[in-house]
Enzyme design. Structure first.
Site, PDB file in Angstrom:
ATOM      1  N   LYS A   1     -16.346   0.192  48.225  1.00  0.00           N
ATOM      2  CA  LYS A   1     -15.436  -0.088  49.331  1.00  0.00           C
ATOM      3  C   LYS A   1     -15.374   1.409  50.104  1.00  0.00           C
ATOM      4  O   LYS A   1     -14.873   2.333  49.802  1.00  0.00           O
ATOM      5  CB  LYS A   1     -13.781   0.044  49.049  1.00  0.00           C
TER       6      LYS A   1
ATOM      7  N   GLU B   1     -13.195  12.560  41.958  1.00  0.00           N
ATOM      8  CA  GLU B   1     -13.585  13.612  42.438  1.00  0.00           C
ATOM      9  C   GLU B   1     -12.364  13.911  43.644  1.00  0.00           C
ATOM     10  O   GLU B   1     -12.633  13.240  44.736  1.00  0.00           O
ATOM     11  CB  GLU B   1     -14.925  13.776  43.069  1.00  0.00           C
TER      12      GLU B   1
ATOM     13  N   CYS C   1     -14.626  18.910  50.744  1.00  0.00           N
ATOM     14  CA  CYS C   1     -13.743  19.272  49.605  1.00  0.00           C
ATOM     15  C   CYS C   1     -14.018  20.610  48.865  1.00  0.00           C
ATOM     16  O   CYS C   1     -13.240  21.157  48.333  1.00  0.00           O
ATOM     17  CB  CYS C   1     -13.860  17.994  48.603  1.00  0.00           C
TER      18      CYS C   1
END
Length: 487
Positions: free
Chosen positions: A181, A256, A289
């Protein structure tokens, strides 16, 4: 073109799901908008629990045959997928840039070639995946990696295709089937990957793509009893919901998550290098990130560092990511832009000073920002902004630097600038982080473990660590006697 196709810079993209080797439309759609100029790209099929069930069923049905496929054949198909990616690098680059606003030059030269490399790496790693047999009181132990089953992979919007293939490639190589997804803000290259995989000969149902909102289709996927693995990259709150959803079935998770990584600059560092490393944290409009958003500088060089940083940051070009001269593109969504601006406004109201930037630009652009005079326990220091916003704090001792670096709930990465090898060894050993870079940034080899500590994640990706997650490890112990001679 059909009613289920949109065109991006001449590239046709199917807007339907890809389930069981076929295109499947939903009754409802959601609107995909380009962050570059706010233009509507098209209407995307909006999946619900019904499409989730259909995709998991397709993955479950395809799993036995794919799991039984030889390692060599799985590797051959993954290399064919990589070939397909390389043939369509330009298409993938322009579509992804239009969809998520990252630099076109980066997509062409680095990101999309890396997508192909990801498939090749895990295909090749599969062929050498092995553990030497060992003896226990004359008995032979043999370790094997058995495919686990249908895997749900939920991927982010900041580097949609590249980050997804860190998951898709090892999952497929391991012999698992996949339901992916993509983030609803950036669904388009996921659809193109489905086309590429089908053309490469990946059997129907081995890779499925479902689009939609997490609350409508994501929950149905992560709570499904036939799912054997879930891997997610994204925010901590979403990960907490996924964890709760998966708990009923004890489905193993790889997460993560966010970061609030430090960049430690010691007085003995090459200051120009340190400034370059700091300005590099604005890459992808700060939507990374791993970004070292907390700059910690030894007090004796802080004034000079700040001066050089401001000069370097002033030369950064912000604009249309399709322009070769652009260094920073837009932020992904109006909602994200408002979030970034809110962080900065609250920080300034609390006493922070914007040495660089500190304001919105036109459209979905936020000026690269550096804030000083921030308290360690303040929101701007402790919480992930996910935009082009850095903070600068000073320290006087090595111990204080380490204490500040480790003083958040995150532990994804850290960057260290120093000219002293002994100091580098001491400090890196004490930092809480899944990855530490010394006098460099964002150098990643797929052989290395990747992941975070604390609230930055659970588990590791890369090399054998990926196969350890996507497989059920089995140890077979065989006795030396008891055999009948069938001569």
């Amino acid at each position: 073109m059909t009613e289920h196709t949109l065109t991006v810079a001449g590239v046709a993209v199917d807007t339907r799901h890809w389930i069981g080797g076929e295109r499947v439309a939903s009754a409802e759609t959601f609107t995909d908008v380009s962050p570059i100029d706010g233009s509507v790209l098209g209407e995307i099929s909006r999946g619900t629990a019904a499409e989730a069930d259909l995709a998991v069923a397709a993955a479950k049905a395809a799993f036995p045959a794919w799991a039984a496929t030889s390692r060599a054949e799985r590797a051959r198909i993954l290399h064919a997928v990589a070939d397909g990616v390389e043939k369509r690098i330009e298409d993938l680059a322009i579509v992804e840039t239009t969809d998520n606003g990252a630099l076109l030059r980066s997509h062409r030269r680095g990101v999309m070639p890396r997508v192909a490399h990801n498939f090749r790496f895990f295909a090749d790693w599969l062929l050498k995946l092995d553990h030497e047999d060992f003896e226990t009181r004359g008995h032979t132990n043999h370790v094997s990696w058995d495919p686990a089953g249908p895997s749900v992979l939920i991927t982010p919007w900041n580097a949609p295709l590249m980050l997804s293939t860190w998951k898709v490639a090892p999952a497929l190589a391991a012999g698992n089937t996949v339901v992916r997804k993509p983030a609803e803000w950036t669904p388009l290259t996921a659809s193109l990957l489905a086309d590429i995989a089908a053309e490469a000969g990946l059997p129907a149902g081995v890779l499925n793509i479902v689009q939609g909102y997490g609350s409508e289709i994501g929950d149905a996927l992560t709570s499904h009893p036939d799912v054997r693995r879930i891997s997610f990259t994204g925010s901590v709150p979403t990960a907490q919901r996924i964890t709760q959803s998966a708990a009923a079935n004890l489905t193993p998770l790889s997460l993560e998550l966010g970061g609030k990584s430090p960049l430690l600059v010691f007085a003995d560092a090459d200051l120009d290098l340190a400034v370059d490393l700091a300005v590099e944290q604005y890459d992808n409009a700060g939507q990374v990130c791993l970004a070292a958003t907390r700059v910690l500088v030894e007090e004796t060089v802080a004034e000079e560092f700040t001066r050089r940083f401001a000069e370097k940051a002033a030369a950064v070009v912000q604009g249309d990511p399709r322009d070769e001269a652009t260094d920073i593109g837009p932020n992904i969504h109006e909602r994200q832009l408002e979030k970034i601006d809110g962080f900065v406004r609250r920080a300034v109201e609390a006493g922070a000073r914007a040495v660089v930037g500190g304001h919105r630009g036109e459209g979905r652009y936020y000026a690269p920002t550096l804030l000083t005079d921030v308290a360690q326990d303040s929101e701007i220091v402790q919480e992930e902004v996910f935009g082009p916003v850095l903070t600068l704090q000073t320290f006087t001792t090595e111990d204080e630097a380490v204490q500040l670096a480790n003083d958040t709930r995150f532990g994804l990465a850290a960057t260290l600038a120093t000219g002293d090898r002994d100091r580098a060894a001491r400090v890196t050993q004490r930092l809480v982080a899944g990855t530490v870079w010394v006098n460099c940034f964002f150098v990643r080899d797929l052989q290395a473990p990747f992941g975070g500590s604390r609230h930055s994640g659970v588990g590791r990706e890369g090399g054998t660590w990926s196969f350890d997650f996507y497989c059920d490890l089995k140890n077979t112990v065989t006795a030396p006697k008891g055999w009948k001679d069938h001569g």
